[in-house]
Motif scaffolding. Structure first.
Motif, mmCIF file in Angstrom:
data_model
loop_
_atom_site.group_PDB
_atom_site.id
_atom_site.type_symbol
_atom_site.label_atom_id
_atom_site.label_comp_id
_atom_site.label_asym_id
_atom_site.label_seq_id
_atom_site.Cartn_x
_atom_site.Cartn_y
_atom_site.Cartn_z
ATOM 1 N N UNK A 191 0.825 -1.197 0.000
ATOM 2 C CA UNK A 191 0.000 0.000 0.000
ATOM 3 C C UNK A 191 0.866 1.257 0.000
ATOM 4 N N UNK A 192 1.908 1.264 0.822
ATOM 5 C CA UNK A 192 2.790 2.426 0.879
ATOM 6 C C UNK A 192 3.546 2.604 -0.433
ATOM 7 N N UNK A 231 2.928 11.019 -7.153
ATOM 8 C CA UNK A 231 3.520 12.234 -6.587
ATOM 9 C C UNK A 231 2.611 12.928 -5.587
ATOM 10 N N UNK A 232 1.321 13.019 -5.883
ATOM 11 C CA UNK A 232 0.397 13.679 -4.959
ATOM 12 C C UNK A 232 0.198 12.859 -3.699
ATOM 13 N N UNK A 233 0.007 11.550 -3.864
ATOM 14 C CA UNK A 233 -0.180 10.678 -2.707
ATOM 15 C C UNK A 233 1.080 10.625 -1.857
ATOM 16 N N UNK A 234 2.228 10.739 -2.501
ATOM 17 C CA UNK A 234 3.495 10.718 -1.768
ATOM 18 C C UNK A 234 3.595 11.916 -0.819
ATOM 19 N N UNK A 235 3.218 13.093 -1.319
ATOM 20 C CA UNK A 235 3.249 14.303 -0.494
ATOM 21 C C UNK A 235 2.324 14.158 0.705
ATOM 22 N N UNK A 236 1.135 13.602 0.464
ATOM 23 C CA UNK A 236 0.168 13.424 1.551
ATOM 24 C C UNK A 236 0.670 12.412 2.583
ATOM 25 N N UNK A 237 1.280 11.323 2.095
ATOM 26 C CA UNK A 237 1.804 10.302 3.014
ATOM 27 C C UNK A 237 2.933 10.862 3.864
ATOM 28 N N UNK A 238 3.793 11.646 3.252
ATOM 29 C CA UNK A 238 4.916 12.238 3.998
ATOM 30 C C UNK A 238 4.405 13.252 5.025
ATOM 31 N N UNK A 239 3.404 14.047 4.632
ATOM 32 C CA UNK A 239 2.839 15.033 5.558
ATOM 33 C C UNK A 239 2.193 14.344 6.759
ATOM 34 N N UNK A 240 1.461 13.275 6.507
ATOM 35 C CA UNK A 240 0.819 12.535 7.595
ATOM 36 C C UNK A 240 1.856 11.919 8.519
ATOM 37 N N UNK A 242 4.939 1.358 11.358
ATOM 38 C CA UNK A 242 6.204 1.460 10.641
ATOM 39 C C UNK A 242 6.057 2.180 9.308
ATOM 40 N N UNK A 243 4.872 2.144 8.729
ATOM 41 C CA UNK A 243 4.667 2.805 7.437
ATOM 42 C C UNK A 243 4.919 4.307 7.533
ATOM 43 N N UNK A 244 4.652 4.906 8.696
ATOM 44 C CA UNK A 244 4.922 6.332 8.855
ATOM 45 C C UNK A 244 6.427 6.612 8.804
ATOM 46 N N UNK A 245 7.201 5.775 9.474
ATOM 47 C CA UNK A 245 8.657 5.972 9.477
ATOM 48 C C UNK A 245 9.225 5.833 8.070
ATOM 49 N N UNK A 246 8.735 4.860 7.318
ATOM 50 C CA UNK A 246 9.234 4.641 5.963
ATOM 51 C C UNK A 246 8.757 5.723 5.003
ATOM 52 N N UNK A 247 7.555 6.243 5.226
ATOM 53 C CA UNK A 247 7.031 7.306 4.355
ATOM 54 C C UNK A 247 7.813 8.597 4.528
ATOM 55 N N UNK A 248 8.347 8.840 5.725
ATOM 56 C CA UNK A 248 9.061 10.076 6.007
ATOM 57 C C UNK A 248 10.549 9.977 5.692
ATOM 58 N N UNK A 249 11.074 8.763 5.631
ATOM 59 C CA UNK A 249 12.523 8.568 5.530
ATOM 60 C C UNK A 249 13.071 8.944 4.148
ATOM 61 N N UNK A 250 14.113 9.783 4.143
ATOM 62 C CA UNK A 250 14.886 10.043 2.927
ATOM 63 C C UNK A 250 16.030 9.048 2.815
ATOM 64 N N UNK A 251 16.402 8.445 3.942
ATOM 65 C CA UNK A 251 17.455 7.443 3.982
ATOM 66 C C UNK A 251 17.262 6.587 5.224
ATOM 67 N N UNK A 252 17.730 5.345 5.139
ATOM 68 C CA UNK A 252 17.606 4.405 6.250
ATOM 69 C C UNK A 252 18.983 3.846 6.586
ATOM 70 N N UNK A 253 19.256 3.692 7.874
ATOM 71 C CA UNK A 253 20.442 2.978 8.330
ATOM 72 C C UNK A 253 19.941 1.775 9.115
ATOM 73 N N UNK A 254 20.380 0.565 8.722
ATOM 74 C CA UNK A 254 19.764 -0.643 9.286
ATOM 75 C C UNK A 254 20.636 -1.864 9.034
ATOM 76 N N UNK A 255 20.203 -2.996 9.573
ATOM 77 C CA UNK A 255 20.793 -4.282 9.243
ATOM 78 C C UNK A 255 20.329 -4.685 7.837
#
Length: 377
Positions: free
Chosen positions: A173-174, A181-190, A270-283
Motif C-alpha cells: 500500500x505504501x 507524486x500527490x499521494x506521496x506528499x500526503x503520506x509524507x505530511x501525515x 512502521x509505514x509512517x517511518x518509511x514514508x518520512x525517511x529520505x534514507x535508512x540505516x539498518x541491518x
C-alpha cells in the motif's frame, strides 16, 4: 467438487511468517478456490500470526539440527521419521494437492512427506544464501523461487525463477502511494505530523528491527551529530528496540540534538517511518532489504556480523545497482557512517539512489509466487 488443499510450511520469525501470509493472500486474489493449511510449530511466531489471519494452523514438533554431538542429535532421526509419517497421514487425510515451503525447521519434514506421497511442491528461498532445509527441498521440488537473483539454489529437476520477496500488505500500500507524486506528499505530511516533525526537512530512519541493534544504537547518535554539522535541518527517527531507548535518549539530550531526534523503542506504525525517511540505516535482513528496495528508499546497510554472512549477500544486488551503501561493522565508525549518510541526503544523489533502489526491488513478489503455485497445481 472439493476445493484443493494447499499446505504452506514455514515459521519461526515474522521475517518468515509474513511472506507466507502474503503469499496466501495473493493466491486468493487470483480467484483460485483452495483450502489453505499453514504448517508451523507452537513455539514460533506463526502460532500467533496465523490464527490472527483467520487461517487454519497445523503444528508439528520443532526439529532443530544440533550443531554439536548431543542426545538431541542422536534422537533426531527417529523424531524426524515419526514427524514425516504423521505428515504423510495428515496430507493424505486432507487431500493436499500442493505444498509451498519457506524453509526452516518446519519445511524439511514437509518436503520429505510430499516427496513420498508424490505431492508437487514449491520452495521459496528468502535469503541470498540458502538454508539447509531448502537445499534439501530443491533436490525434489517442481519449482524453486528466489528473492535475490544471485542466490545459489536451483531446482534439480524442475524450474527456478526469481520472484522477489512476498511483501506485507502495508508495504504494498505504501509503495503504491509513494509511486504517485500527490499521494506521496500526503503520506509524507501525515508521517511528519505523526512524529511531530517537519515534512520539508531531510529525515533519516535508524532501525535495528523489533529487537534493536546494539551497535547501531551506540554508533548512530554520534554519527548523526556529525551529519547535523553540515545538514543543520536534519531530522531523525531512531527505533532502538524494546527497552533499549534510554541510552540513546540520554545522548540526544546531552548533545543538544533537540526535538528533531525522535527516539522510540518500538513502532507499530512502521509505514509512517518509511514514508518520512529520505534514507535508512539498518541491518540487512532479507525482508528489510526487499522492503526498502521496493519502496525506493536509499539505505546504508550494516550487516549483522554473525551467522553465515547472508546479510551482506542480501544487500549485494541493490548496492551493485547503486541504490544503497554497504558498510562492514568493523569499519562502521561514526565518521564512516556520517559520510555515507551525508551522501545519501544530497538531493541529487538521493534521487538517483531512489530510482536505482526501486529498479533493484519489486512489489510483485507475492503475485509472482502465486502464479508459480497455480502452475504447480
Amino acid at each position: 467438487m472439493n476445493q484443493p488443499a494447499v499446505v504452506f510450511a514455514g515459521g519461526g520469525t515474522a521475517g518468515h511468517v509474513n511472506p507466507l501470509l502474503s503469499t496466501v493472500a495473493a493466491l486468493k486474489n487470483t480467484g483460485l478456490e483452495f483450502v489453505p493449511l499453514v504448517l508451523g510449530t507452537k513455539e514460533g511466531l506463526e502460532s500467533e500470526l496465523v490464527p490472527a489471519a483467520g487461517l487454519e494452523f497445523l503444528t508439528i514438533p520443532r526439529l532443530p539440527m544440533p550443531r554439536r554431538p548431543s542426545p538431541d542429535l542422536v534422537r533426531l532421526p527417529v523424531r524426524l521419521r515419526r514427524t514425516v509419517k504423521d505428515l504423510e497421514e495428515l496430507f493424505a487425510e486432507r487431500g493436499v494437492k500442493a505444498l509451498v515451503g519457506f524453509g526452516g525447521y518446519v519445511s524439511t519434514p514437509a518436503y520429505m512427506a510430499a516427496r513420498r506421497l508424490k505431492i508437487p511442491f514449491l520452495v521459496h528461498e528468502q535469503n541470498a544464501r540458502p538454508g539447509m532445509a531448502n537445499k534439501l527441498g530443491a533436490r525434489w521440488a517442481n519449482t524453486v523461487a528466489l528473492t535475490f537473483p544471485g542466490t545459489p539454489l536451483k531446482a534439480l529437476h524442475g524450474k527456478t525463477e526469481v520472484t522477489g520477496l512476498p511483501l506485507r500488505p502495508e508495504i504494498l500500500d505504501l509503495a503504491a502511494r509513494l509511486g504517485d507524486s500527490e499521494a506521496r506528499v500526503l503520506a509524507r505530511a501525515a508521517a511528519a505530523e505523526f512524529f511531530g516533525l517537519d515534512a520539508g526537512r531531510p529525515t533519516v530512519l535508524v532501525t535495528g528491527g523489533s529487537l534493536g541493534a546494539l551497535f547501531l544504537n551506540q554508533t548512530l547518535p554520534s554519527a548523526l551529530l556529525k551529519v547535523s554539522e553540515t545538514v543543520p535541518d536534519l531530522q531523525v527517527v531512531h527505533l532502538t528496540g524494546k527497552g533499549k531507548a534510554a541510552e540513546v535518549s540520554d545522548f540526544v539530550t546531552e548533545s543538544g540534538l533537540g526535538d528533531r531526534y525522535k527516539v522510540l523503542d518500538y513502532l507499530t506504525e512502521m509505514h509512517h517511518a518509511l514514508a518520512l525517511a529520505d534514507a535508512v540505516v539498518c541491518r540487512a535482513g532479507a525482508a528489510t532489504v526487499a522492503e526498502n528496495s521496493a519502496l525506493g528508499i536509499p539505505a546504508l546497510y550494516v550487516p549483522l556480523p554473525v551467522g553465515n554472512g547472508e546479510q551482506a549477500l542480501n544487500a549485494r544486488g541493490v548496492v551493485e545497482a547503486s541504490g544503497a551503501f554497504l558498510l562492514n561493522q568493523k569499519k562502521a565508525d561514526p565518521t564512516a557512517v556520517a559520510e555515507s549518510v551525508a551522501a545519501m541526503l544530497d538531493p541529487e544523489r538521493n534521487a538517483a539512489m531512489r530510482a536505482s533502489a526501486a529498479v533493484a526491488g519489486t512489489t510483485r513478489g507475492a503475485a509472482n509466487l502465486a502464479e508459480l503455485i497455480k502452475e504447480v497445481l
